[in-house]
Scaffold this active site. Structure first.
Site, PDB file in Angstrom:
ATOM      1  N   HIS A  91     -11.194 -32.841 -23.470  1.00 37.27           N
ATOM      2  CA  HIS A  91     -10.647 -33.833 -22.545  1.00 37.27           C
ATOM      3  C   HIS A  91     -11.702 -34.125 -21.478  1.00 37.27           C
ATOM      4  CE1 HIS A  91      -6.102 -33.014 -23.395  1.00 37.27           C
ATOM      5  NE2 HIS A  91      -6.814 -33.115 -24.504  1.00 37.27           N
ATOM      6  N   GLU A  93     -11.677 -34.056 -18.276  1.00 36.81           N
ATOM      7  CA  GLU A  93     -11.764 -33.052 -17.206  1.00 36.81           C
ATOM      8  C   GLU A  93     -12.548 -31.827 -17.660  1.00 36.81           C
ATOM      9  OE1 GLU A  93      -7.426 -34.666 -17.008  1.00 36.81           O
ATOM     10  OE2 GLU A  93      -9.016 -34.456 -18.498  1.00 36.81           O
ATOM     11  N   CYS A 121      -3.300 -33.025 -18.021  1.00 39.93           N
ATOM     12  CA  CYS A 121      -2.321 -32.296 -18.827  1.00 39.93           C
ATOM     13  C   CYS A 121      -2.304 -30.828 -18.405  1.00 39.93           C
ATOM     14  CB  CYS A 121      -2.677 -32.405 -20.310  1.00 39.93           C
ATOM     15  SG  CYS A 121      -4.172 -31.499 -20.757  1.00 39.93           S
ATOM     16  N   CYS A 124      -5.703 -28.984 -18.769  1.00 44.84           N
ATOM     17  CA  CYS A 124      -6.701 -29.361 -17.773  1.00 44.84           C
ATOM     18  C   CYS A 124      -6.352 -28.846 -16.385  1.00 44.84           C
ATOM     19  CB  CYS A 124      -6.896 -30.870 -17.781  1.00 44.84           C
ATOM     20  SG  CYS A 124      -7.657 -31.447 -19.327  1.00 44.84           S
TER      21      CYS A 124
END
Length: 194
Positions: A91, A93, A121, A124
Site C-alpha cells: 500500500h 503508506e 486501512c 497501514c
C-alpha cells in the site's frame, strides 16, 4: 547506535482535527502555527501525495499516494503497487514508510508526518503506530475499510503504546475524485469487454 536513539519520544494523545479548525499542539515545546500556514503546508504535501496517486493510476493500481515528511523535508514517498509487486502489503503508506526507513536507517520514524490521499486501512494504521509517526494527514475517507474514522476508529483505542494524531479532509474532493474516476473507468472497460 545507542539504545536511546531508537526509543520513541514521548507521544501525545490522539486528536481529531478537521482542516478548517486550528491546528493541534502535539507537544508543548513546539511553536504554534497559524491556521493558514498549517493548512497551506498540509495542502502542499497532500498535493505531492496526489502526484504519487496519479502514478499508481497510470500503472493500473488503485490511485492512492503517500509522502512522509520530517522537519519540512520529504523522506519517503510511495503509491499503491500490490499488483505490480505481487505484494498485498504494498500500500502507498507502507511503501512510503519503507523508503523513509531505508533513508533514515531506522524503522522508527518519530517526529514525522504522513500524508496519504485516502484514509488508511487497518494494516497501514498498525504500521504507522509501530513506526512511531506523529501525525497522519489524509484526504478522503474510505467508507468500506477506513480504520481511522470510517470503520474501526483504531486511533481512538487507548491500549496502544503510541498515540497517533490525525487531520482529515485535506484536498478531500481531489483525492476522492481520483479514486472515483479510476473505478468508473475500470467499470467502463469491464462492461465493454463483456
Amino acid at each position: 547506535m545507542e539504545p536511546e536513539e531508537i526509543l520513541p519520544r514521548q507521544s501525545f494523545n490522539s486528536m481529531k482535527i478537521m482542516v478548517d479548525q486550528a491546528p493541534a499542539m502535539p507537544h508543548e515545546d513546539e511553536p504554534s502555527l497559524d491556521k493558514n500556514s498549517a493548512s497551506a503546508e498540509h495542502e502542499h504535501w497532500m498535493g505531492e501525495a496526489i502526484l504519487q496517486a496519479r502514478i499508481a493510476a497510470e500503472q493500473g493500481e488503485v490511485p492512492v499516494g503517500a509522502v512522509l515528511i520530517e522537519a519540512g523535508k520529504l523522506i519517503g514517498s510511495g503509491f499503491n503497487q500490490p499488483i505490480m509487486r505481487h505484494d498485498a502489503t504494498a500500500h502507498a503508506e507502507i511503501v512510503a514508510l519503507r523508503a523513509a526507513s531505508v533513508s533514515k536507517q531506522n524503522y522508527r520514524l518519530p517526529a514525522t508526518i504522513l500524508y496519504v490521499t485516502i484514509e488508511p486501512c487497518t494494516m497501514c494504521v498498525g504500521a504507522l503506530i509501530h513506526a512511531r509517526v506523529d501525525l497522519l494527514v489524509f484526504g478522503a475517507r474510505e467508507p468500506r475499510a477506513g480504520a481511522v474514522v470510517s470503520q474501526n476508529k483504531l486511533l481512538d483505542s487507548q491500549h496502544y503504546n503510541h498515540k497517533l494524531s490525525y487531520v482529515e479532509g485535506v484536498l478531500a474532493a481531489q483525492c476522492s475524485t481520483l479514486v472515483q474516476a479510476f473505478f468508473k473507468a475500470k467499470r467502463g472497460v469491464n462492461r465493454r469487454a463483456d
